[in-house]
Scaffold this active site. Structure first.
Site, PDB file in Angstrom:
ATOM      1  N   HIS A 140      -9.210 -28.061  -9.524  1.00 40.09           N
ATOM      2  CA  HIS A 140      -9.188 -29.511  -9.236  1.00 40.09           C
ATOM      3  C   HIS A 140     -10.471 -30.183  -9.770  1.00 40.09           C
ATOM      4  O   HIS A 140     -11.257 -30.740  -9.006  1.00 40.09           O
ATOM      5  CB  HIS A 140      -9.033 -29.768  -7.727  1.00 40.09           C
ATOM      6  N   GLU A 189      -5.616 -26.137  -1.290  1.00 41.59           N
ATOM      7  CA  GLU A 189      -6.824 -25.927  -2.094  1.00 41.59           C
ATOM      8  C   GLU A 189      -7.960 -25.539  -1.168  1.00 41.59           C
ATOM      9  O   GLU A 189      -8.085 -26.147  -0.094  1.00 41.59           O
ATOM     10  CB  GLU A 189      -7.183 -27.210  -2.858  1.00 41.59           C
ATOM     11  N   ARG A 217      -1.363 -33.942  -7.457  1.00 39.30           N
ATOM     12  CA  ARG A 217      -1.651 -33.199  -6.234  1.00 39.30           C
ATOM     13  C   ARG A 217      -0.687 -32.014  -6.191  1.00 39.30           C
ATOM     14  O   ARG A 217       0.449 -32.131  -6.675  1.00 39.30           O
ATOM     15  CB  ARG A 217      -1.434 -34.061  -4.980  1.00 39.30           C
TER      16      ARG A 217
HETATM   17  C1  DGY Z   1      -9.005 -38.093  -7.282  1.00 37.02           C
HETATM   18  O1  DGY Z   1      -9.919 -38.895  -7.502  1.00 37.02           O
HETATM   19  O2  DGY Z   1      -8.027 -38.367  -6.587  1.00 37.02           O
HETATM   20  C2  DGY Z   1      -9.153 -36.749  -7.873  1.00 37.02           C
HETATM   21  O3  DGY Z   1      -7.980 -36.024  -7.837  1.00 37.02           O
HETATM   22  C3  DGY Z   1     -10.219 -36.021  -7.101  1.00 37.02           C
HETATM   23  O4  DGY Z   1      -9.788 -35.854  -5.783  1.00 37.02           O
END
Ligand code: DGY
Length: 328
Positions: free
Chosen positions: A285, A266, A237
């Site tokens: 992402h 984001e 993240r």
């Molecule tokens: C997750 O599954 O956490 C990926 O980062 C997509 O949000």
């Protein structure tokens, strides 16, 4: 009467049909300012919700007094106030495992793209600059036989270790809350402190979930501890990194390059300095974003939803302490 659920993310028709067999569905392909009040209205008597990214906190839960289950279509669940959900006896489920191999592919892609400067060279070819032999200034660095440091050796980290060990003959260091015997035995990974990992790795891959403990885990001191020739990859993240410190490290040659799939916020802000750096590979992402894996994630989330509302334990319930309750 069927329970009422809200699906607030675009999902495959087959997933929707599966949910509709046992639930009444209010469907939003995505939430935006246009439909948010309609969503809140539906939330008042919803028993379950399924989607991704929505912040589920006290103020939202106060408007969802019938809620029994929250299903994330993601492995990460930093959008959920788990303590509050558990206090209210509301189940929360995520989608682990089904995305491991796909995210690991993305991470290897970022490693290779950053090391071999693929986006820069792609641009070089497409803009008609390939009129001479490639000069040395465009050369990248090897990936194979290097040292890969993995911070966060869960399912995704282990899938990266597999690729790195068997495919690229890399030596693997890892740092994690607990030891991972499989990664050690099968992929030859060596457990070490964060500092040792940062000092010794040619590639540092951050894959920890975002928690209060991992927020800004990578800051000024950590980037200073990395090799000047090292490449940093973030697929966790955006908030796990102190972005100013990363920018400073890249601008001042404290590290060689970065590959980033995640940002804070984001979508990334258009004036973010990282976007104008040639030695930074950026992705929007997309770690798990393949047709197959996104389908599997949505189906697993739907199975969680249906099981929870039927009174069964959802297959990937997050809080084991919250027991399933059937609908009254
Ligand atoms: C997750 O599954 O956490 C990926 O980062 C997509 O949000």
């Amino acid at each position: 009467m069927k329970p009422k659920v809200i699906v607030y993310k675009k999902v495959d028709q087959k997933v929707l049909e599966y949910i509709k067999q046992t639930c009444d569905v209010v469907y939003f392909e995505k939430l935006d300012s246009q439909n948010y009040s309609e969503f809140l209205h539906a939330l008042k008597d919803a028993h379950g919700i399924l989607g991704v990214g929505l912040k589920i906190d006290n103020s939202l839960l106060d408007q969802a007094l019938q809620l029994k289950i929250v299903c994330n279509v993601s492995v990460g669940y930093d959008n959920l106030d788990l303590l509050e959900l558990s206090k209210r006896g509301i189940m929360a489920a995520n989608t682990p495992e089904v995305l491991n191999e796909t995210v690991a592919d993305t991470i290897m892609g970022l490693i290779i793209a950053a090391a071999r400067r693929m986006p820069e060279l792609d641009d070089w070819v497409k803009t008609g600059k390939w009129d001479a032999n490639l000069a040395e200034k465009w050369f990248g660095v090897d990936v194979h036989h290097k040292v890969l440091g993995i911070i966060g050796m869960g399912g995704i980290g282990t899938a990266v270790a597999k690729r790195a060990h068997f495919g690229f003959d890399m030596d693997i260091l890892y740092h994690n809350r607990s030891r991972n015997p499989d990664a050690e035995q099968i992929y030859g990974a060596t457990y070490c402190s964060l500092e040792e990992l940062l000092n010794q790795s040619d590639f540092v891959c951050l894959m920890t979930p975002l928690t209060p403990e991992t927020e800004k885990l990578m800051g000024k001191r950590e980037f200073e501890q990395m090799k000047e020739s090292a490449i940093f990859i973030n697929a966790s993240r955006g908030k796990t990194v102190d972005e100013e410190a990363l920018i400073h490290a890249l601008q001042n040659g404290e590290i060689l390059a970065a590959g980033l799939d995640v940002f804070e916020p984001e979508p990334v802000k258009k004036d973010n300095p990282l976007l104008s750096m040639k030695n930074v590979v950026t992705l929007p992402h997309i770690g798990s974003a393949t047709m197959e894996t996104r389908f599997n994630m949505a189906m697993l989330a739907a199975e969680n939803l249906v099981a929870g509302l039927r009174g069964d334990v959802p297959p990937t319930l997050i809080q084991s302490e919250v027991h399933t309750k059937s609908l009254d």
